[in-house]
Design an enzyme around this catalytic site. Structure first.
Site, mmCIF file in Angstrom:
data_model
loop_
_atom_site.group_PDB
_atom_site.id
_atom_site.type_symbol
_atom_site.label_atom_id
_atom_site.label_comp_id
_atom_site.label_asym_id
_atom_site.label_seq_id
_atom_site.Cartn_x
_atom_site.Cartn_y
_atom_site.Cartn_z
ATOM 1 N N GLU A 65 -6.830 4.769 7.849
ATOM 2 C CA GLU A 65 -6.578 6.189 7.585
ATOM 3 C C GLU A 65 -7.786 6.837 6.906
ATOM 4 O O GLU A 65 -8.061 8.021 7.101
ATOM 5 C CB GLU A 65 -5.287 6.330 6.747
ATOM 6 C CG GLU A 65 -4.060 6.016 7.616
ATOM 7 C CD GLU A 65 -2.870 5.435 6.895
ATOM 8 O OE1 GLU A 65 -2.794 5.517 5.660
ATOM 9 O OE2 GLU A 65 -1.999 4.870 7.585
ATOM 10 N N SER A 99 3.493 -2.241 10.383
ATOM 11 C CA SER A 99 4.946 -2.317 10.627
ATOM 12 C C SER A 99 5.536 -3.676 10.266
ATOM 13 O O SER A 99 6.438 -4.163 10.944
ATOM 14 C CB SER A 99 5.267 -1.943 12.078
ATOM 15 O OG SER A 99 4.869 -0.615 12.352
ATOM 16 N N GLY A 142 2.610 2.173 10.941
ATOM 17 C CA GLY A 142 3.589 3.259 10.828
ATOM 18 C C GLY A 142 4.271 3.614 12.132
ATOM 19 O O GLY A 142 4.931 4.645 12.227
ATOM 20 N N GLU A 155 -5.465 -4.827 10.475
ATOM 21 C CA GLU A 155 -4.426 -3.813 10.642
ATOM 22 C C GLU A 155 -4.680 -3.057 11.941
ATOM 23 O O GLU A 155 -5.425 -2.056 11.948
ATOM 24 C CB GLU A 155 -4.461 -2.820 9.481
ATOM 25 C CG GLU A 155 -4.124 -3.428 8.148
ATOM 26 C CD GLU A 155 -3.539 -2.384 7.190
ATOM 27 O OE1 GLU A 155 -2.485 -2.655 6.634
ATOM 28 O OE2 GLU A 155 -4.123 -1.302 7.047
ATOM 29 N N ASN A 186 0.872 -1.173 0.000
ATOM 30 C CA ASN A 186 0.000 0.000 0.000
ATOM 31 C C ASN A 186 0.909 1.223 0.000
ATOM 32 O O ASN A 186 1.513 1.546 1.020
ATOM 33 C CB ASN A 186 -0.897 -0.024 1.244
ATOM 34 C CG ASN A 186 -1.688 1.268 1.412
ATOM 35 O OD1 ASN A 186 -1.727 2.109 0.515
ATOM 36 N ND2 ASN A 186 -2.313 1.433 2.567
ATOM 37 N N LYS A 196 0.164 4.229 -0.111
ATOM 38 C CA LYS A 196 -0.453 5.405 0.519
ATOM 39 C C LYS A 196 -0.223 6.625 -0.401
ATOM 40 O O LYS A 196 -0.172 6.456 -1.625
ATOM 41 C CB LYS A 196 0.080 5.597 1.931
ATOM 42 C CG LYS A 196 -0.056 4.299 2.750
ATOM 43 C CD LYS A 196 0.099 4.473 4.216
ATOM 44 C CE LYS A 196 -0.089 3.130 4.912
ATOM 45 N NZ LYS A 196 -0.081 3.225 6.370
ATOM 46 N N GLY A 244 5.074 1.269 4.796
ATOM 47 C CA GLY A 244 6.412 1.853 4.640
ATOM 48 C C GLY A 244 7.396 0.951 3.909
ATOM 49 O O GLY A 244 8.141 1.408 3.024
ATOM 50 N N HIS A 252 -9.494 1.381 4.792
ATOM 51 C CA HIS A 252 -8.220 1.486 5.514
ATOM 52 C C HIS A 252 -8.443 2.417 6.717
ATOM 53 O O HIS A 252 -9.217 3.380 6.633
ATOM 54 C CB HIS A 252 -7.139 2.048 4.578
ATOM 55 C CG HIS A 252 -5.774 1.969 5.199
ATOM 56 N ND1 HIS A 252 -5.343 2.860 6.139
ATOM 57 C CD2 HIS A 252 -4.772 1.065 5.038
ATOM 58 C CE1 HIS A 252 -4.116 2.517 6.533
ATOM 59 N NE2 HIS A 252 -3.754 1.437 5.875
HETATM 60 P P1 13P Z 1 3.073 0.290 7.777
HETATM 61 O O1 13P Z 1 3.578 -1.001 7.164
HETATM 62 O O2 13P Z 1 3.826 1.492 7.342
HETATM 63 O O3 13P Z 1 2.947 0.163 9.259
HETATM 64 O O4 13P Z 1 1.589 0.504 7.215
HETATM 65 C C1 13P Z 1 0.698 -0.547 7.250
HETATM 66 C C2 13P Z 1 -0.510 -0.168 6.481
HETATM 67 O O5 13P Z 1 -1.246 0.720 6.863
HETATM 68 C C3 13P Z 1 -0.756 -0.875 5.218
HETATM 69 O O6 13P Z 1 -2.014 -0.607 4.714
#
Ligand code: 13P
Length: 248
Positions: free
Chosen positions: A96, A211, A172, A166, A9, A11, A233, A94
């Site tokens: 976010e 993560s 993150g 998640e 992803n 983002k 990330g 998601h």
């Molecule tokens: P990270 O791997 O950066 O923690 O993000 C996970 C995520 O939100 C994937 O959709």
């Protein structure tokens, strides 16, 4: 036997130059790893993903979709448009989007319905916040998020979903859920699906996100109910993304 699936992803990251390097790095580093792999890119880069990944084993998709089919919905992107660019997957709900765009579980469920209607695979995301976990509400929260989707999806479509656990506190933050915490949540989600759809529950892929890195991917993926990863990330560097795929 469920196949493993690793989705990056991106983002709101990338540029045409950076994407070219990332996509070609991923494609060059992949060999027959026996798992499915995809990247979910910002909508403006779908054409670039399609150009760079057509004919490879890497699929692509988007990070959000409109519940509407077409019309006067300024700023929205329909499932048919994603499909027009060859997308296979679309993330729905998601954390976010739930947090920053006030997406309710009911809206997320409608997005999954819209995606399915266009032949896309919705990757529906669930997860609790740290406060909810500390208050002992994890199961209640993720069950309600899942139930909203199960309530509106046709029975025959349940097996077409991909689910992603998640935990918000792990996204993150560098704080990965322990393999046991993740496994418990995955088994719980699968059991919730099984209450109504026993056969689909056994086959549905449930990804872990939060993560995930090459160093912790192997132990997470080894859990019986973890069928892959949704990577943030670490999906932005070809070497890390490939490292996670190799851990599968
Ligand atoms: P990270 O791997 O950066 O923690 O993000 C996970 C995520 O939100 C994937 O959709």
């Amino acid at each position: 036997m469920r196949r493993k699936l690793v989705i990056g992803n991106w983002k709101m990251n990338g540029s045409r130059a950076a994407n070219t390097a990332l996509l070609s790095g991923i494609v060059a580093g992949l060999n027959d790893f026996g798992a499915d792999c995809a990247v979910c890119v910002p909508a403006p880069y779908l054409a670039q993903a399609q150009a760079g990944l057509t004919g490879t084993v890497v699929a692509w998709g988007a990070q959000d979709v409109s519940v509407h089919a077409s019309g006067a919905y300024t700023g929205e992107v329909s499932a048919a448009m994603l499909q027009d660019f060859g997308a296979t997957y679309v993330l729905c709900g998601h954390s976010e989007r739930r947090a920053y765009h006030q997406e309710s579980s009911e809206l997320v469920a409608q997005k999954a319905v819209a995606a399915l209607a266009a032949g896309l695979t919705p990757v529906v995301c669930f997860g609790e916040t740290l406060a909810q976990r500390e208050a002992g509400q994890t199961e209640e929260v993720i069950c309600a998020q899942l139930q909203a989707v199960l309530d509106v999806i046709a029975d025959e479509d349940v097996s077409k979903l991909v689910l992603a656990y998640e935990p918000v506190w792990a996204i993150g933050t560098g704080k990965t859920a322990t393999p046991q915490i993740a496994q418990d949540a995955h088994l719980f989600l699968r059991t919730c699906v099984a209450k109504k759809h026993a056969v689909a529950a056994a086959g549905v892929q449930i990804l872990y996100g939060g993560s995930m890195k090459p160093e912790n991917a192997k132990e997470l993926m080894a859990q019986p109910d973890i069928d892959g990863g949704l990577i943030g990330g670490a999906a932005l560097k070809a070497v890390d993304f490939l490292g996670i795929i190799q851990a599968v």
